[in-house]
Design a protein around this motif. Structure first.
Motif, PDB file in Angstrom:
ATOM      1  N   THR A 109       1.150  -1.715  -0.061  1.00 34.77           N
ATOM      2  CA  THR A 109      -0.068  -0.302  -0.025  1.00 34.77           C
ATOM      3  C   THR A 109       0.978   1.426  -0.131  1.00 34.77           C
ATOM      4  O   THR A 109       0.808   1.908  -0.297  1.00 34.77           O
ATOM      5  N   ALA A 110       2.102   1.108   0.904  1.00 36.64           N
ATOM      6  CA  ALA A 110       3.133   2.679   0.521  1.00 36.64           C
ATOM      7  C   ALA A 110       3.454   2.691  -1.301  1.00 36.64           C
ATOM      8  O   ALA A 110       3.302   3.390  -1.589  1.00 36.64           O
ATOM      9  N   ASP A 111       3.646   1.292  -1.711  1.00 37.05           N
ATOM     10  CA  ASP A 111       3.648   1.836  -3.046  1.00 37.05           C
ATOM     11  C   ASP A 111       3.032   2.349  -3.870  1.00 37.05           C
ATOM     12  O   ASP A 111       2.939   3.519  -4.401  1.00 37.05           O
ATOM     13  N   ILE A 112       1.516   1.967  -3.673  1.00 43.32           N
ATOM     14  CA  ILE A 112       0.390   2.145  -4.665  1.00 43.32           C
ATOM     15  C   ILE A 112       0.586   4.075  -4.091  1.00 43.32           C
ATOM     16  O   ILE A 112      -0.347   4.704  -4.750  1.00 43.32           O
ATOM     17  N   LEU A 113      -0.055   4.022  -3.101  1.00 39.95           N
ATOM     18  CA  LEU A 113      -0.178   5.171  -2.371  1.00 39.95           C
ATOM     19  C   LEU A 113       1.129   6.313  -3.101  1.00 39.95           C
ATOM     20  O   LEU A 113       0.308   7.215  -3.233  1.00 39.95           O
ATOM     21  N   GLY A 146      -2.623  -6.581   0.653  1.00 41.84           N
ATOM     22  CA  GLY A 146      -2.686  -5.440   1.282  1.00 41.84           C
ATOM     23  C   GLY A 146      -3.280  -3.718   1.648  1.00 41.84           C
ATOM     24  O   GLY A 146      -3.369  -3.345   2.892  1.00 41.84           O
ATOM     25  N   PHE A 147      -4.259  -3.728   0.413  1.00 42.18           N
ATOM     26  CA  PHE A 147      -5.756  -2.722   1.470  1.00 42.18           C
ATOM     27  C   PHE A 147      -7.151  -3.423   2.258  1.00 42.18           C
ATOM     28  O   PHE A 147      -7.014  -2.502   3.205  1.00 42.18           O
ATOM     29  N   THR A 148      -6.757  -4.612   2.452  1.00 37.26           N
ATOM     30  CA  THR A 148      -7.292  -5.004   3.074  1.00 37.26           C
ATOM     31  C   THR A 148      -6.969  -5.176   4.608  1.00 37.26           C
ATOM     32  O   THR A 148      -7.641  -4.747   5.901  1.00 37.26           O
ATOM     33  N   TYR A 149      -5.273  -5.560   5.189  1.00 35.99           N
ATOM     34  CA  TYR A 149      -4.279  -4.741   5.759  1.00 35.99           C
ATOM     35  C   TYR A 149      -4.530  -3.250   6.580  1.00 35.99           C
ATOM     36  O   TYR A 149      -5.085  -3.416   7.079  1.00 35.99           O
TER      37      TYR A 149
END
Length: 125
Positions: A79-83, A99-102
């Motif tokens: 999620t750090a990569d995507i955001l 990742g987004f569930t987490y």
């Protein structure tokens, strides 16, 4: 590889939090644009879930390299990569979903924390 040191001021309801995000930069190291983007993604995570939940669910697991598998396939790194808008790394649909569930679980923890704080204020005067 870690990149830089910055200070972010985060507003959480009426409280002001100041978080010092220390990232070690080895001598002579010049970060890539995607490394900076990835670290910016961690700041976005912090804004979403707040400093307390961030430290327990992302900060500490990331610093200690907890979990199984490839480092950048761990949910907090995905999620750090995507955001952050990382362009040179891709993730499978399954890894992105995890990742987004987490991250959503962390956001839920933050909401529960705020709700409990509000309830406690009603009873403590």
């Amino acid at each position: 590889i870690k990149v830089f040191m910055c200070c972010e001021q985060i507003r959480a309801d009426q409280d002001h939090w100041v978080l010092l995000r220390l990232v070690i930069k080895p001598k002579g190291y010049t970060p890539t644009k995607d490394t900076v983007r990835h670290e910016y993604g961690h700041i976005k995570q912090l804004e979403i879930i707040g400093p307390t939940v961030y430290m327990s669910t992302i900060g500490i697991p990331s610093m200690l390299n907890l979990g199984d598998g490839d480092y950048y396939d761990k949910p907090w790194e995905v999620t750090a990569d995507i955001l952050g808008g990382v362009k040179t790394r891709t993730h499978s649909r399954d890894v992105v979903a995890k990742g987004f569930t987490y991250l959503a679980t962390g956001a839920t923890m933050r909401i529960a924390q705020k709700t409990l704080r509000t309830i406690a204020r009603c009873f403590i005067k």
